[in-house]
Each structure stands twice: as C-alpha cells, then as structure tokens.
Design an enzyme around this catalytic site. Structure first.
Site, PDB file in Angstrom:
ATOM      1  N   TYR A  11      67.475  -2.137  30.361  1.00  0.00           N
ATOM      2  CA  TYR A  11      68.108  -0.759  30.384  1.00  0.00           C
ATOM      3  C   TYR A  11      67.341   0.352  30.292  1.00  0.00           C
ATOM      4  O   TYR A  11      67.320   1.022  31.362  1.00  0.00           O
ATOM      5  CB  TYR A  11      68.920  -0.694  28.693  1.00  0.00           C
ATOM      6  CG  TYR A  11      69.162   0.597  28.127  1.00  0.00           C
ATOM      7  CD1 TYR A  11      69.891   1.533  28.804  1.00  0.00           C
ATOM      8  CD2 TYR A  11      68.857   0.985  26.883  1.00  0.00           C
ATOM      9  CE1 TYR A  11      70.214   2.650  28.334  1.00  0.00           C
ATOM     10  CE2 TYR A  11      69.101   2.261  26.145  1.00  0.00           C
ATOM     11  CZ  TYR A  11      69.812   3.128  27.009  1.00  0.00           C
ATOM     12  OH  TYR A  11      70.102   4.260  26.383  1.00  0.00           O
ATOM     13  N   PHE A  71      57.371  -2.299  29.573  1.00  0.00           N
ATOM     14  CA  PHE A  71      58.505  -2.022  28.680  1.00  0.00           C
ATOM     15  C   PHE A  71      59.128  -3.519  28.230  1.00  0.00           C
ATOM     16  O   PHE A  71      59.784  -3.533  27.420  1.00  0.00           O
ATOM     17  CB  PHE A  71      59.498  -1.513  29.599  1.00  0.00           C
ATOM     18  CG  PHE A  71      59.674  -0.213  30.041  1.00  0.00           C
ATOM     19  CD1 PHE A  71      60.045   0.998  29.309  1.00  0.00           C
ATOM     20  CD2 PHE A  71      59.158   0.106  31.426  1.00  0.00           C
ATOM     21  CE1 PHE A  71      60.036   1.884  29.559  1.00  0.00           C
ATOM     22  CE2 PHE A  71      58.862   1.373  31.758  1.00  0.00           C
ATOM     23  CZ  PHE A  71      59.541   2.541  30.935  1.00  0.00           C
ATOM     24  N   SER A  75      63.347  -7.403  21.675  1.00  0.00           N
ATOM     25  CA  SER A  75      63.589  -6.037  21.161  1.00  0.00           C
ATOM     26  C   SER A  75      64.710  -6.020  20.075  1.00  0.00           C
ATOM     27  O   SER A  75      65.345  -5.078  19.842  1.00  0.00           O
ATOM     28  CB  SER A  75      63.760  -4.816  22.260  1.00  0.00           C
ATOM     29  OG  SER A  75      64.903  -5.088  22.792  1.00  0.00           O
ATOM     30  N   SER A 115      57.187   1.361  19.037  1.00  0.00           N
ATOM     31  CA  SER A 115      58.630   1.731  18.343  1.00  0.00           C
ATOM     32  C   SER A 115      58.504   2.327  17.088  1.00  0.00           C
ATOM     33  O   SER A 115      57.389   2.270  16.336  1.00  0.00           O
ATOM     34  CB  SER A 115      59.423   0.306  18.258  1.00  0.00           C
ATOM     35  OG  SER A 115      60.330   0.507  17.174  1.00  0.00           O
ATOM     36  N   TYR A 139      59.612  -7.781  14.773  1.00  0.00           N
ATOM     37  CA  TYR A 139      59.679  -6.904  15.858  1.00  0.00           C
ATOM     38  C   TYR A 139      58.698  -5.704  15.499  1.00  0.00           C
ATOM     39  O   TYR A 139      57.877  -5.527  16.466  1.00  0.00           O
ATOM     40  CB  TYR A 139      61.079  -6.413  15.971  1.00  0.00           C
ATOM     41  CG  TYR A 139      61.198  -5.148  16.822  1.00  0.00           C
ATOM     42  CD1 TYR A 139      61.083  -5.533  18.158  1.00  0.00           C
ATOM     43  CD2 TYR A 139      61.599  -3.905  16.690  1.00  0.00           C
ATOM     44  CE1 TYR A 139      61.023  -4.392  19.196  1.00  0.00           C
ATOM     45  CE2 TYR A 139      61.471  -2.940  17.473  1.00  0.00           C
ATOM     46  CZ  TYR A 139      61.329  -3.087  18.810  1.00  0.00           C
ATOM     47  OH  TYR A 139      61.487  -2.531  19.734  1.00  0.00           O
ATOM     48  N   LYS A 143      54.888  -4.748  17.649  1.00  0.00           N
ATOM     49  CA  LYS A 143      55.015  -3.464  18.108  1.00  0.00           C
ATOM     50  C   LYS A 143      53.313  -3.033  17.686  1.00  0.00           C
ATOM     51  O   LYS A 143      52.712  -2.444  18.444  1.00  0.00           O
ATOM     52  CB  LYS A 143      55.910  -2.540  18.086  1.00  0.00           C
ATOM     53  CG  LYS A 143      57.243  -3.087  18.950  1.00  0.00           C
ATOM     54  CD  LYS A 143      56.971  -2.899  20.487  1.00  0.00           C
ATOM     55  CE  LYS A 143      58.124  -3.373  21.269  1.00  0.00           C
ATOM     56  NZ  LYS A 143      58.073  -3.105  22.690  1.00  0.00           N
ATOM     57  N   ARG A 219      69.584   8.966  11.707  1.00  0.00           N
ATOM     58  CA  ARG A 219      68.704   8.313  12.688  1.00  0.00           C
ATOM     59  C   ARG A 219      68.542   9.610  13.508  1.00  0.00           C
ATOM     60  O   ARG A 219      69.292  10.140  13.788  1.00  0.00           O
ATOM     61  CB  ARG A 219      69.410   7.145  13.572  1.00  0.00           C
ATOM     62  CG  ARG A 219      69.467   5.776  12.677  1.00  0.00           C
ATOM     63  CD  ARG A 219      68.040   5.266  12.640  1.00  0.00           C
ATOM     64  NE  ARG A 219      68.351   3.967  11.635  1.00  0.00           N
ATOM     65  CZ  ARG A 219      68.304   3.819  10.150  1.00  0.00           C
ATOM     66  NH1 ARG A 219      68.220   5.083   9.576  1.00  0.00           N
ATOM     67  NH2 ARG A 219      68.312   2.572   9.787  1.00  0.00           N
ATOM     68  N   GLY A 281      67.769  -4.679   5.788  1.00  0.00           N
ATOM     69  CA  GLY A 281      66.503  -4.099   6.489  1.00  0.00           C
ATOM     70  C   GLY A 281      66.547  -2.555   7.026  1.00  0.00           C
ATOM     71  O   GLY A 281      65.744  -2.093   7.632  1.00  0.00           O
TER      72      GLY A 281
HETATM   73  N1  UFG Z   1      75.041   1.034  12.515  1.00  0.00           N
HETATM   74  C1  UFG Z   1      76.455   0.821  12.155  1.00  0.00           C
HETATM   75  N2  UFG Z   1      77.213  -0.115  12.469  1.00  0.00           N
HETATM   76  C2  UFG Z   1      76.937  -0.606  13.654  1.00  0.00           C
HETATM   77  C3  UFG Z   1      75.764  -0.469  14.247  1.00  0.00           C
HETATM   78  C4  UFG Z   1      74.846   0.310  13.645  1.00  0.00           C
HETATM   79  O1  UFG Z   1      76.825   1.516  11.101  1.00  0.00           O
HETATM   80  O2  UFG Z   1      77.793  -1.210  14.249  1.00  0.00           O
HETATM   81  C5  UFG Z   1      74.134   1.771  11.817  1.00  0.00           C
HETATM   82  C6  UFG Z   1      72.742   0.967  11.350  1.00  0.00           C
HETATM   83  O3  UFG Z   1      73.070   0.484  10.155  1.00  0.00           O
HETATM   84  C7  UFG Z   1      71.823   2.141  11.346  1.00  0.00           C
HETATM   85  C8  UFG Z   1      72.280   3.119  12.530  1.00  0.00           C
HETATM   86  O4  UFG Z   1      73.899   2.737  12.610  1.00  0.00           O
HETATM   87  O5  UFG Z   1      71.840   2.843  10.227  1.00  0.00           O
HETATM   88  C9  UFG Z   1      71.537   2.720  13.785  1.00  0.00           C
HETATM   89  O6  UFG Z   1      71.780   1.646  14.130  1.00  0.00           O
HETATM   90  P1  UFG Z   1      71.342   0.923  15.548  1.00  0.00           P
HETATM   91  O7  UFG Z   1      71.327  -0.437  15.409  1.00  0.00           O
HETATM   92  O8  UFG Z   1      71.720   1.514  16.749  1.00  0.00           O
HETATM   93  O9  UFG Z   1      69.695   1.294  15.565  1.00  0.00           O
HETATM   94  P2  UFG Z   1      68.794   1.171  14.448  1.00  0.00           P
HETATM   95  O10 UFG Z   1      68.163   2.388  13.875  1.00  0.00           O
HETATM   96  O11 UFG Z   1      68.817   0.021  13.518  1.00  0.00           O
HETATM   97  O12 UFG Z   1      67.385   0.557  15.460  1.00  0.00           O
HETATM   98  C10 UFG Z   1      66.689   1.249  16.473  1.00  0.00           C
HETATM   99  C11 UFG Z   1      66.393   0.511  17.718  1.00  0.00           C
HETATM  100  C12 UFG Z   1      65.284  -0.640  17.161  1.00  0.00           C
HETATM  101  C13 UFG Z   1      63.981   0.100  16.450  1.00  0.00           C
HETATM  102  C14 UFG Z   1      64.584   0.748  15.257  1.00  0.00           C
HETATM  103  C15 UFG Z   1      63.424   1.735  14.893  1.00  0.00           C
HETATM  104  O13 UFG Z   1      67.442  -0.168  18.253  1.00  0.00           O
HETATM  105  O14 UFG Z   1      64.847  -1.189  18.239  1.00  0.00           O
HETATM  106  O15 UFG Z   1      65.595   2.048  16.002  1.00  0.00           O
HETATM  107  O16 UFG Z   1      63.363   1.830  13.561  1.00  0.00           O
HETATM  108  F1  UFG Z   1      63.371  -0.784  15.878  1.00  0.00           F
END
Ligand code: UFG
Length: 317
Positions: A11, A71, A75, A115, A139, A143, A219, A281
């Site tokens: 991506y 990249f 991940s 990251s 992960y 990094k 986020r 987590g």
């Molecule tokens: N979330 C939901 N429902 C979903 C998916 C996510 O409520 O179906 C929430 C998660 O709990 C989180 C937020 O939306 O609070 C963002 O979640 P993502 O999975 O989109 O992204 P993350 O913040 O977990 O992870 C991202 C990157 C990782 C990296 C991280 C850095 O994808 O690779 O940020 O902290 F490690």
C-alpha cells in the site's frame, strides 16, 4: 537518482513508487509479494521478486541504486503478538542484511519506515521524537530495534539515514492503472472497516470507556500522499553521516466516533456501528508532535480527514 524501494508493491510502498516516478526518480523494487501485489508495479521499473532474507536477491536489487526507501516488513500488530519470531526475522534480520549489502555496494542513503508503535503508551501527548520508547508489542519492538541498528550503522559506517515514525496512515492515490490502496484481508484498520460497515456486519467501536471526551480512542491520521511527500523531502535532506528520526502525522487527533461521523458525512447516511469491548494493546490517545519534520524538512501535511475518507471510499468503489 535510482532508488530501491523495498516493499514497493504494498500500500505505502506502491504509492511511493508512483510519486517518485512522477518526480523523475528511477526505481528498483524488491518485494516478496507476501502482502503486496505485483500488479501495482508500473512499466519502466526494475522489479525483483525476492526476500530481504536472501542476501543475493538483496544485492541484485541494490545494483545501480543510489539510495533506499525501506518499506518492506511485517506490519500487523496483532499478528506480531502471535508470531514474534517471524517479526524479528523479517524485520530485524532482514534489515541487517539490507544494511550489510548496502555497505558492500557503498550505498549510504536510507529512509526507513518506522512507527509510532516504538513509543508504546505515551506519558505525554503530543509525542515528541525524544519521548521514551516502550513498545507494547513485538511489531513496535522490531521497528525500535531497527532504528537503533541504523543509528549504530550511521555512527560506525557513516551512512546518512532518516527513520520516519508513522502514526495512522490513511487515504489512497489514484494512478493511471487504478487506485493504490489498502488491500488487506482481513482488514484491521479503522477507516476501511468503517467504510465497509453494513447493518448485517456493522463496524465495531473498540472501547467506549476510554479517558477521552467521547470515550473512544484518539489517533492521528495522515494521508499517504502527504506521507510520501515527507519521504522524498527526507531523502533529499540526506548527505552528511548521521541518523535523524521524524514523526509523521497531522499533529491533531480524531476519536473513533469522529471518524465514523466523517465517513457518514462522506457517504450521506449514518454508518452502522456497534459499541464493543476494548481491543487488547490499544493506547487511549496517540498524537504526533510534527514540529521537527515541519522545521527540518519543510514538510506540511495538507490533506484532511475529509480527503482521507473520500479517497479511501473512491478506492473501494
Ligand atoms: N478501531 C475500531 N474498530 C475497528 C478498527 C479499529 O474501533 O474495526 C479503533 C482501534 O481500536 C483504534 C483506532 O480505531 O483505537 C485505530 O485503529 P487502527 O487499527 O486503524 O490503527 P492503530 O492505531 O491500531 O495502528 C496504527 C498502525 C500500526 C501502528 C500504530 C502505531 O496501523 O501499524 O498505528 O501506534 F503500529
């Protein structure tokens, strides 16, 4: 200048290839296509389908290159908890091989995809690059180990390096041959999941009792095109031996409910969702302090949440 883009069919890597080509760079790609897709490789690019763990393939991919954008790597946070050895092998051992082969070919410039997961649960937000690093999953630990390895390589062997610590990457780029977008299966990221939500299978909101204004996690989202713009600025900043670390986000936060609202506005009706328990987590709030990248790279993200949602939506059509 010829740039080796490792992970160039994924991506973010494929988006980098597209933008670099548009700016006149020559490109080689090394990718094992375990997560990426060979159909993203544009014409005129040297493509080596191979592994970071195979030194001969890495050496072949590096031939004739002046710099590397790295990249490639595993991940997925959840998968890293189940398979920490795999993550250490591909990410850390793979990067060790890449750095060794770069040294043999006297290639001294590298931009690395690090990251925000290196920081873990932050004590202070927005997060500065000088914040403590306490990754909460394998992960993030890989990094961080790579960032340390690159620092050592810079001091011992004089490479010029930048580690870019991504926060939440979103959006997509439309190339002539179609959208370069997230194609994960199963998808774990919030924005694509929200946009796929249906009454029968509503997106889950992971946790509504977080210590935030609306109870959902916050986020910091950055558009993939802005992210790659920072990579090119980082690449152009390289020259002197050393290793700089930059946070890449937008500098502001969106709660999960705010993302659902932005997506609902884009679609024109309320997206179905279901309040669910917390996901293991997850930190409550992750927001980047991006002042270093602004100051030292003259970088400024310009695409907002509305654009990120619209581009992701269009890429899924
Ligand atoms: N979330 C939901 N429902 C979903 C998916 C996510 O409520 O179906 C929430 C998660 O709990 C989180 C937020 O939306 O609070 C963002 O979640 P993502 O999975 O989109 O992204 P993350 O913040 O977990 O992870 C991202 C990157 C990782 C990296 C991280 C850095 O994808 O690779 O940020 O902290 F490690």
């Amino acid at each position: 200048m010829r740039v080796l883009v490792t992970g160039g069919t994924g991506y973010i890597g494929s988006t980098a290839v597209e933008i670099l080509l548009g700016q006149g760079f020559e490109i080689s790609i090394l990718d094992d296509c375990s997560m990426g897709h060979a159909d993203t490789v544009p014409a005129g690019v040297r493509f080596i389908q191979g592994s970071l763990l195979n030194a001969a393939e890495v050496a072949d991919a590096l031939a004739g290159c002046d710099a590397v954008m790295h990249f490639a790597g595993k991940s997925l946070v959840g998968e890293s908890v189940e398979k920490p050895d795999l993550y250490h092998s591909v990410n850390v051992d793979g990067t060790r091989i890449l750095l060794d082969e770069m040294r043999k070919q006297s290639i001294t410039k590298i931009v690395f995809s690090s990251s925000a997961a290196t920081y873990g649960e932050p004590k202070v937000v927005p997060i500065l690059e000088t914040a403590e690093t306490n990754p909460t999953n394998p992960y993030g630990a890989t990094k961080l180990a790579i960032d340390h390895m690159i620092t050592k390589e810079a001091s011992e062997h004089g490479i010029s390096a930048a580690s870019l610590r991504y926060f939440n990457v979103a959006g997509a780029l439309k190339a002539d041959r179609g959208w370069l977008a997230e194609r994960h299966n199963p998808e774990t990221h919030l924005i694509p999941n929200v946009l796929c939500s249906t009454q029968a299978n509503p997106v889950k909101i992971f946790g509504t009792d977080w210590p935030t204004a609306d109870g959902t996690c916050i986020r910091d989202y950055v558009h993939v095109i802005d992210l790659i713009d920072a990579h090119i600025k980082a690449l152009n900043s390289l020259g002197a031996a050393g290793h700089e670390i930059y946070n890449l986000g937008s500098g502001s936060g969106y709660s999960v409910r705010e993302v659902v609202k932005a997506a609902s506005d884009a679609i024109g009706h309320q997206i179905p969702f279901v309040d669910s328990p917390r996901r293991a987590g997850d930190p409550a709030v992750l927001i980047a302090d991006i002042s270093k990248a602004k100051r030292m790279l003259a970088w400024e993200p310009t695409r907002d949440m509305t654009t990120m949602v619209a581009d992701t939506l269009n890429s899924m059509a």
